[in-house]
Write an enzyme that holds these catalytic residues in place. Structure first.
Site, PDB file in Angstrom:
ATOM      1  N   ASP A 390       6.501  14.829  37.983  1.00 51.48           N
ATOM      2  CA  ASP A 390       7.081  15.559  39.007  1.00 51.48           C
ATOM      3  C   ASP A 390       6.486  16.974  39.438  1.00 51.48           C
ATOM      4  OD1 ASP A 390       8.988  17.042  40.252  1.00 51.48           O
ATOM      5  OD2 ASP A 390      10.498  16.584  39.049  1.00 51.48           O
ATOM      6  N   HIS A 391       5.905  16.798  40.810  1.00 49.95           N
ATOM      7  CA  HIS A 391       5.123  17.785  41.097  1.00 49.95           C
ATOM      8  C   HIS A 391       5.728  19.193  41.150  1.00 49.95           C
ATOM      9  CE1 HIS A 391       1.557  19.399  42.525  1.00 49.95           C
ATOM     10  NE2 HIS A 391       1.072  18.698  43.528  1.00 49.95           N
TER      11      HIS A 391
END
Ligand code: CAO
Length: 420
Positions: A390-391
């Site tokens: 998850d950036h």
């Protein structure tokens, strides 16, 4: 320099429409088609575009004025020679009457009147109010077909668009299902089957993850030659029989070590309090392929297990899943998930994060590869991995460091690294 008048255009049956926004200032340089003002009736709102370019000399109306076709909006200082002539020719008509607050005066003139509020290049024509309305409903005005002149989008268009996308039943908002242009059976024989219950349950979760989490997937080739030599040489001291331990148990051990070194991967986002939750436990999720569909049970406290114990726990848990004997709670409360297709085949893929977790490790089937090592071409055993994260929580650099760390844990010094 000549003076050009811009007047309220013909707007169909609009009468006494209110000026709700003035979008330019005196002294401002404007281009043709720039929006000047926003008018709003009880039906809809429209922006009036400039018919000429130039510098705004004087604005003749105020927010709250009620205007009609032909009322003077503003005068422009313009260099356009042809327009200069038209202005001079019309001079006698004395059009420069001010629109008073709430009491518009119609200026009868032969001045050029903008015909339709047109869209600016690359943007969809809609008033700021409509754009805001669309935004509030989560719609993109660029995707909404406009019913007004030149495809302009009205508030009604936004409402119709939203209606076409969702249904509301029993207080629940549901996305409308896309209908195929032609039924499948029109192209040949088909068979209808029920979607298995597990797939029905996991589907919405997968859609939510894929659409709401900004995924980044990083691929890496890990040299596991020494680890594989060790794994295939394991045998029972007393019986002399080979001990089979799945590579997944080694990978799990390496992952636990990486989670300890990179706590951002053992985290979740708390959207209510806008915080990051760091987990102090190490419960790994494993994607298990079952005849009923994909299941992702957790194995608890993997950090406290030996490699052999992890292998055994994996066998036991996947059996429980396949026999539908697993407790529902065991699908919750994980640190990170491993999705291994190594027993089946394939190399890299893009695993989908299993929220509320923030990362997932995809494992492909190991293969032999000729590589150059210390000046010699040698055959090495390579494990392909694909790490999705998850950036919002994990940066690319951290993702790359995580992969490098995993490579070291499973690389030639694996015994030393995994023992720590
Ligand atoms: N490379 C090469 N061989 C591998 C390997 C890898 N990365 N991983 C496993 N293998 C080998 C094993 O050593 C075993 O070999 P032997 O039969 O010679 O001992 C064989 O492949 C079978 O492994 P397995 O898949 O039965 O067992 P596992 O421990 O590797 O995996 C489990 C367990 C439950 C993860 C697996 O059975 C499974 O369900 N995998 C599918 C996961 C999945 O569907 N992921 C996709 C999710 S997104 O849709």
């Amino acid at each position: 320099m000549a003076s050009t008048k811009i007047l309220v255009p013909n707007m169909g049956d609009f009468k006494d429409v209110e000026v709700i926004e003035i979008l330019v200032k005196e002294g401002q340089q404007i281009k043709k088609n720039d929006s000047l003002i926003t008018l709003e009736s009880d039906k809809s709102s429209v922006e009036v575009p400039a018919t000429h370019e130039g510098i705004v000399e004087k604005i003749n109306i105020k927010v709250g004025n009620k205007v009609n076709q032909g009322d003077l909006i503003l005068s422009l200082k313009s260099e356009n020679k042809t327009e200069e002539k038209k202005v001079t020719a019309n001079k006698e008509q004395k059009i420069e009457k001010k629109v008073e607050d709430k009491k518009p005066k119609i200026i009868k003139t032969k001045e050029i009147i903008p015909t339709t509020p047109s869209s600016q290049s690359g943007t969809k024509s809609a008033s700021p109010k409509v754009r805001k309305f669309a935004r509030e409903l989560g719609a993109n005005v660029l995707e909404i077909p406009g019913s007004q002149r030149s495809g302009r989008v009205s508030e009604e268009d936004v409402k119709n668009f939203i209606r076409s996308q969702v249904t509301v039943s029993g207080g629940k908002v549901e996305k409308k299902i896309h209908k195929e242009e032609y039924p499948h059976e029109e192209f040949g024989e088909i068979q209808l089957k029920d979607i298995p219950r597990v797939k029905k349950l996991s589907g919405p979760q997968l859609v939510r993850s894929w659409t709401e989490i900004p995924h980044v997937t990083q691929h890496e080739e890990i040299d596991i030659t020494e680890m594989e030599q060790f794994r295939s040489s394991l045998y029972d001291y007393y019986s002399g029989e080979m001990i089979k331990v799945t590579p997944l148990a080694f990978i799990s051990k390496a992952l636990i070590s990486a989670l300890k070194a990179f706590p951002n991967f053992n985290a979740s986002i708390d959207p209510i309090h806008n915080k990051i939750i760091y987990k102090k436990y190490f419960h790994l999720g494993f994607a298990v392929d079952t005849p009923h569909g994909l299941m992702v049970p957790k194995i608890r406290d993997v950090d406290q297990m030996s490699i052999k114990e992890i292998g055994e726990a994996l066998k036991k848990t996947s059996k429980l899943c396949r026999e539908l004997k697993i407790d529902k709670k065991e699908f919750f409360g994980g640190s990170m998930t491993i999705s291994s297709l190594g027993g089946i085949g394939g190399t890299f893929f893009t695993p989908i994060i299993n929220p509320p977790e923030v990362a997932i490790l995809g494992v492909g089937k190991s293969f032999d590869k000729l590589i150059k090592l210390k000046g010699k071409i040698v055959s090495r055993k390579i494990l392909p991995i694909s790490l999705s994260y998850d950036h919002r929580i994990i940066d690319g650099a951290e993702g790359a460091r995580f992969c490098v760390y995993l490579s070291e844990c499973l690389g030639k010094d694996f015994a030393f690294k995994l023992a720590v």
